[in-house]
Write a protein that holds these residues in place. Structure first.
Motif, PDB file in Angstrom:
ATOM      1  N   HIS A   8       1.713   5.298  -1.743  1.00 13.88           N
ATOM      2  CA  HIS A   8       1.332   6.462  -2.560  1.00 13.88           C
ATOM      3  C   HIS A   8       2.590   7.083  -3.150  1.00 13.88           C
ATOM      4  O   HIS A   8       3.474   7.507  -2.406  1.00 13.88           O
ATOM      5  CB  HIS A   8       0.612   7.504  -1.707  1.00 13.88           C
ATOM      6  CG  HIS A   8      -0.686   7.013  -1.140  1.00 13.88           C
ATOM      7  ND1 HIS A   8      -1.888   7.206  -1.776  1.00 13.88           N
ATOM      8  CD2 HIS A   8      -0.956   6.304  -0.015  1.00 13.88           C
ATOM      9  CE1 HIS A   8      -2.860   6.654  -1.049  1.00 13.88           C
ATOM     10  NE2 HIS A   8      -2.319   6.097   0.013  1.00 13.88           N
ATOM     11  N   HIS A  48       0.884  -1.195   0.000  1.00  9.45           N
ATOM     12  CA  HIS A  48       0.000   0.000   0.000  1.00  9.45           C
ATOM     13  C   HIS A  48       0.905   1.223   0.000  1.00  9.45           C
ATOM     14  O   HIS A  48       1.480   1.580   1.025  1.00  9.45           O
ATOM     15  CB  HIS A  48      -0.893  -0.004   1.238  1.00  9.45           C
ATOM     16  CG  HIS A  48      -1.871   1.139   1.264  1.00  9.45           C
ATOM     17  ND1 HIS A  48      -3.195   0.970   1.601  1.00  9.45           N
ATOM     18  CD2 HIS A  48      -1.740   2.456   0.997  1.00  9.45           C
ATOM     19  CE1 HIS A  48      -3.827   2.138   1.534  1.00  9.45           C
ATOM     20  NE2 HIS A  48      -2.950   3.063   1.181  1.00  9.45           N
ATOM     21  N   HIS A  97      -4.703  -0.532   5.989  1.00 12.48           N
ATOM     22  CA  HIS A  97      -4.167   0.173   7.163  1.00 12.48           C
ATOM     23  C   HIS A  97      -5.011  -0.022   8.420  1.00 12.48           C
ATOM     24  O   HIS A  97      -5.589   0.932   8.959  1.00 12.48           O
ATOM     25  CB  HIS A  97      -3.933   1.651   6.869  1.00 12.48           C
ATOM     26  CG  HIS A  97      -4.957   2.304   5.970  1.00 12.48           C
ATOM     27  ND1 HIS A  97      -6.290   2.354   6.261  1.00 12.48           N
ATOM     28  CD2 HIS A  97      -4.816   2.939   4.782  1.00 12.48           C
ATOM     29  CE1 HIS A  97      -6.926   2.991   5.293  1.00 12.48           C
ATOM     30  NE2 HIS A  97      -6.051   3.351   4.378  1.00 12.48           N
ATOM     31  N   MET A 112      -1.169   3.270  -5.111  1.00 13.12           N
ATOM     32  CA  MET A 112      -2.559   3.709  -4.956  1.00 13.12           C
ATOM     33  C   MET A 112      -2.964   4.659  -6.086  1.00 13.12           C
ATOM     34  O   MET A 112      -2.141   5.403  -6.610  1.00 13.12           O
ATOM     35  CB  MET A 112      -2.730   4.382  -3.590  1.00 13.12           C
ATOM     36  CG  MET A 112      -2.607   3.408  -2.432  1.00 13.12           C
ATOM     37  SD  MET A 112      -3.977   2.200  -2.458  1.00 13.12           S
ATOM     38  CE  MET A 112      -3.054   0.661  -2.460  1.00 13.12           C
ATOM     39  N   ASP A 143       1.291   2.499   3.509  1.00 14.96           N
ATOM     40  CA  ASP A 143       0.444   3.686   3.327  1.00 14.96           C
ATOM     41  C   ASP A 143       1.305   4.953   3.383  1.00 14.96           C
ATOM     42  O   ASP A 143       0.841   6.017   3.811  1.00 14.96           O
ATOM     43  CB  ASP A 143      -0.699   3.761   4.344  1.00 14.96           C
ATOM     44  CG  ASP A 143      -1.764   4.784   3.942  1.00 14.96           C
ATOM     45  OD1 ASP A 143      -1.797   5.164   2.751  1.00 14.96           O
ATOM     46  OD2 ASP A 143      -2.537   5.208   4.807  1.00 14.96           O
ATOM     47  N   LYS A 153      -9.331  -0.002  -5.777  1.00 16.76           N
ATOM     48  CA  LYS A 153      -9.366   0.614  -4.442  1.00 16.76           C
ATOM     49  C   LYS A 153     -10.679   1.331  -4.234  1.00 16.76           C
ATOM     50  O   LYS A 153     -11.094   2.135  -5.070  1.00 16.76           O
ATOM     51  CB  LYS A 153      -8.200   1.604  -4.325  1.00 16.76           C
ATOM     52  CG  LYS A 153      -8.129   2.371  -3.015  1.00 16.76           C
ATOM     53  CD  LYS A 153      -7.566   1.534  -1.893  1.00 16.76           C
ATOM     54  CE  LYS A 153      -7.625   2.258  -0.549  1.00 16.76           C
ATOM     55  NZ  LYS A 153      -6.547   3.223  -0.379  1.00 16.76           N
TER      56      LYS A 153
HETATM   57 ZN   LIG Z   1      -3.425   5.084   1.493  1.00 21.63          ZN
END
Ligand SMILES: [Zn+2]
Length: 336
Positions: A15, A13, A167, A39, A241, A95
């Protein structure tokens, strides 16, 4: 010198943003990780086969040797034909963001039942559903638990679909996931939810660089996440994340997101060692995520050296969540 060598890691996960910043962020992740599930909440979101393909190419050019695992954003108008073409474009997951729940989620989904045909198409295509599982209308510390019912509704409506509860931040979610079949339901756990609690975020001076969604919670929640990560339970694997925002966005506007990708593996090794479970790190970061997604395990290796160093105050204008933290391991080689 003491070394730790293991199968190269996956961040399930991540970004990487877009535009000029993407290059630096992708290289930061590529220092330690072989692959990352990237993502789709760019602007505009990745929701077409063309945009998913182009995003993958940009990342491969920015960080050779790093493999992006591509995703698309689930939008209310999608149909089964589009799902098929997204799969053909290389996506491994879709997602789902409930409307308004986090960065660029203003176009998120309100009517989950309306998406069941999309979820069925995803299950048929072998795509994974990743969910930012919070109910935006609930009180902030209850948002994740308030989503459990919706999460179970999706799981029961399409039981063959593999779903990731992204998460995980709440002990109640750890308990819920443990009751569900591990080949169909999993949870990702971040570095910052393993390290920090509300007291770190706002117990002294407010630290905006620890502010993320879902917010870090109590020490009991953190301990439940640690137990899940340390236990070797196949339901749980690593997804950072990691979500960079420039310093001003965090400090003036209070944007949500913790930047951890550049040092996450080293911080995990330090944490796992401190708890006497360094031996289970490889399963958490390099095996269980890939197995859940049905991907081949990485062939390449990563080598860490036992060495004290301090996480810098800034990486290209972004303050890392762990700025100033002393870590005990350093990645010295990735590849082979
Ligand atoms: Zn995220």
């Amino acid at each position: 010198m003491q070394y730790l060598e293991m199968r190269a890691a996956d961040d399930m996960h991540l970004h990487l943003r877009q535009g000029a910043q993407l290059v630096a962020y992708a290289r930061d992740a590529a220092r330690s990780f072989a692959r990352g599930l990237v993502m789709p909440n760019t602007l505009p979101p990745l929701a077409s086969p063309e945009s998913v393909r182009a995003y993958g190419r940009q990342i491969e050019e920015a960080a050779p040797g790093f493999t992006p695992l591509l995703t698309f954003k689930i939008l209310p108008h999608m149909d089964a034909g589009l799902v098929r073409s997204l799969k053909e474009a290389g996506a491994v997951a879709g997602k789902l963001y409930p409307e308004g729940v986090t960065t660029h989620a203003e176009d998120g989904v309100r009517d989950v039942e309306g998406l069941f045909p999309v979820f069925e198409a995803m299950a048929e295509e072998g795509l994974v559903l990743c969910i930012h599982a919070e109910s935006p209308g609930a009180p902030v510390l209850e948002r994740e638990a308030a989503f459990h019912e919706t999460f179970l509704r999706i799981h029961h409506a399409v039981p063959s679909l593999r779903i990731v509860f992204e998460h995980v931040s709440d002990a109640r979610t750890v308990a819920l996931i443990r009751t569900l079949p591990p080949d169909k339901v999993a949870g990702t756990i971040t570095l910052h939810h393993l390290l920090f609690t509300l007291d770190d975020l706002l117990g002294g001076r407010l630290n905006p660089h620890l502010f993320c969604k879902p917010v870090v919670k109590t020490s009991a929640d953190r301990d439940a996440l640690r137990e899940a990560a340390f236990s070797g339970d196949p339901h749980f694997f690593f997804g950072s994340d990691s979500a960079p925002h420039p310093r001003e966005k965090k400090e003036r506007e209070g944007a949500a997101g913790c930047y951890t990708a550049p040092y996450a593996l080293e911080a995990l090794a330090s944490l796992f060692e401190a708890h006497g479970v360094l031996g289970v790190l490889e399963g958490f970061v390099s095996e269980r995520g890939a197995r859940f997604y049905g991907l081949l395990l990485n062939e390449e290796r990563v080598v860490l050296r036992k060495e004290e160093w301090v996480v810098p105050a800034e990486y290209h204008g972004v303050v890392p969540a762990c700025a100033g933290m002393r870590l005990g391991w350093r990645v010295v080689e990735k590849g082979r």
